[in-house]
Design a protein around this motif. Structure first.
Motif, PDB file in Angstrom:
ATOM      1  N   THR A 108     -35.482 -37.068 -22.147  1.00 49.59           N
ATOM      2  CA  THR A 108     -34.405 -37.950 -22.189  1.00 49.59           C
ATOM      3  C   THR A 108     -34.788 -39.399 -22.687  1.00 49.59           C
ATOM      4  N   ARG A 120     -23.616 -40.964 -29.378  1.00 54.86           N
ATOM      5  CA  ARG A 120     -24.424 -40.215 -28.539  1.00 54.86           C
ATOM      6  C   ARG A 120     -24.331 -38.747 -28.637  1.00 54.86           C
ATOM      7  N   MET A 171     -27.455 -36.290 -30.044  1.00 53.61           N
ATOM      8  CA  MET A 171     -28.085 -35.429 -29.335  1.00 53.61           C
ATOM      9  C   MET A 171     -28.130 -33.793 -29.972  1.00 53.61           C
ATOM     10  N   ASP A 212     -31.853 -35.187 -25.013  1.00 58.04           N
ATOM     11  CA  ASP A 212     -30.908 -35.872 -24.126  1.00 58.04           C
ATOM     12  C   ASP A 212     -30.933 -37.332 -24.452  1.00 58.04           C
ATOM     13  N   ILE A 213     -29.612 -38.129 -24.236  1.00 60.86           N
ATOM     14  CA  ILE A 213     -29.600 -39.564 -24.336  1.00 60.86           C
ATOM     15  C   ILE A 213     -28.727 -40.032 -23.450  1.00 60.86           C
ATOM     16  N   TYR A 233     -35.042 -41.186 -32.926  1.00 58.24           N
ATOM     17  CA  TYR A 233     -33.733 -41.877 -32.803  1.00 58.24           C
ATOM     18  C   TYR A 233     -33.478 -42.906 -33.560  1.00 58.24           C
TER      19      TYR A 233
END
Length: 420
Positions: A35, A50, A54, A60-61, A322
């Protein structure tokens, strides 16, 4: 805790009294994976981004969006509460001095060589104005002694990604359409004709420059260096602004992009500090708001993505994924549709139609209706982007969002203004 850090945290704590706390519930997608917690503003922490990240990355964000002052307060006081921080370059000195962020290894940023010259040299073209204040290239590279400057090293304080120039927006149903770089002026914010219908962004290192540019453009004050105002200049500026406030000139101070949209939509303001997504949102709702290209130059900003000093090693890998994703093409195209630029635009060009690229980056006439990120028409056929092309706009920066040497004192004066 050393004295400089203690002093910085005290400043941010004081800032938080007026900034408020983050009240928006974060978006959560529950799955047993890594996460990644991203703290930032509504500018980039959007649900569509988002979800796409993902899906592409398989992690998971959690997004934690709020107003700029609130997220800066939280990041400075609680670096353990986030893994990545997204805001603007004027926050770098505060976060770096507070020990809230850590170095980013350029070797782990796959497309770093594609990042253009804006954050490497300060200019996209040889004759461009670098602009006063914290030009982002001055804050990028981490030196051996821990200071930040423009001398290239292997480690950087932030990932350069989203950026733009800001000014003000005005409702053309109430204010006659001006001419870019000729008649449009920051002085309009202090024009008595607009009294009672003027709103300003509530961010001390941003809104202060909108008002300083307005006061100087109107001939009420002359700054020696608008990017580093002295205490005496701040006293003079805020004496002028308090007089305007006593006369009911300002209708409010907004804290987020959605709030600025509400101000204009509900006719609380007919002219206000504005960010590009707010203008596009209002235009898509049939409210004709013009994003001004002031003859004095823009207030520039550069998005920064920062790595928390307290992120664990497993999550750090996801954070780099990311960051790399943001320079991969799709995100840059997404934010182009709300009027923003990415640091490696050629990577995003294939994700935009020819019409979109010509309008948003080349400053050419829209050859067809263009949609915003929400899928609504925000640009009509035949429209021209105010301010022109990417190169034109970023070559006309008057001042960057900045934390000045007199930051402590400017905070005090700012909150006197908005609280009286």
């Amino acid at each position: 805790m050393d004295e400089p850090k203690r002093a910085t945290l005290k400043k941010i704590a004081a800032l938080g009294i007026s900034a408020g706390i983050i009240t928006h519930a974060p978006y959560v997608f529950a799955r047993k994976k890594t996460t990644l917690r991203v703290l930032g503003t509504h500018v980039t922490l959007q649900e569509a981004i988002r979800k796409q990240a993902m899906a592409d990355l398989g992690i998971d964000i959690v997004f934690q969006p709020a107003g700029s002052a609130a997220v800066l307060q939280k990041a400075s006081m609680a670096p353990g509460s986030f893994d990545l921080y997204e805001q603007w370059s004027n926050s770098i000195n505060v976060l770096w001095n507070a020990g809230s962020i850590q170095a980013i290894d350029k070797k782990r940023i796959h497309n770093f060589s594609e990042i253009n010259a804006l954050t490497k040299t300060g200019k996209l073209t040889p004759d461009a104005s670098i602009g006063a204040g914290d030009a982002p290239y001055k804050l990028l590279n981490i030196q051996d002694d821990g200071t930040l400057n423009s001398n290239e090293t292997d480690f950087i304080s932030y990932l350069p990604y989203v950026h733009n120039v800001d000014s003000f927006g005005y409702n053309t149903a109430h204010i006659p359409l001006g001419t870019a770089y000729e008649s449009e002026s920051w002085a309009w914010l202090l024009d008595e004709k607009h009294r009672g219908k003027v709103a300003i962004v509530n961010a001390p290192s941003i809104g202060i420059f909108d008002l300083a540019l307005a006061a100087q453009s109107k001939g009420l004050i002359k700054f020696n260096n608008i990017g580093a105002m002295t205490r005496q200049e701040l006293d003079q500026l805020f004496s002028i602004l308090l007089n305007y406030k006593k006369q009911g000139h300002f209708s409010g101070y907004w804290n987020s992009v959605p709030e600025s949209v509400d101000f204009m939509r509900n006719d609380r303001a007919i002219i206000e500090s504005m960010f590009s997504p707010a203008v596009e949102s209002l235009n898509s709702q049939g409210i004709n708001v013009r994003f001004a290209a002031p003859k004095e130059g823009y207030r520039g900003w550069h998005g920064v993505m920062c790595l928390s000093s307290q992120v664990n090693e497993n999550t750090k890998s996801a954070a780099y994924e990311y960051m790399n994703w943001w320079l991969s093409g799709w995100p840059g195209a997404f934010i182009a549709r709300q009027g923003y630029y990415i640091s490696n635009p050629e990577r995003s060009k294939p994700f935009l139609s020819d019409a979109e690229w010509q309008y948003w980056y080349q400053g050419q006439q829209a050859i067809e209706p263009l949609l915003n990120p929400q899928g609504k028409i925000s640009v009509k056929t035949g429209a021209m982007r105010s301010g022109g092309s990417y190169l034109k706009r970023l070559s006309n920066v008057a001042v960057w969002n900045t934390v000045m040497p007199t930051y402590d004192y400017s905070l005090q004066k700012w909150y006197e203004l908005i609280s009286r």
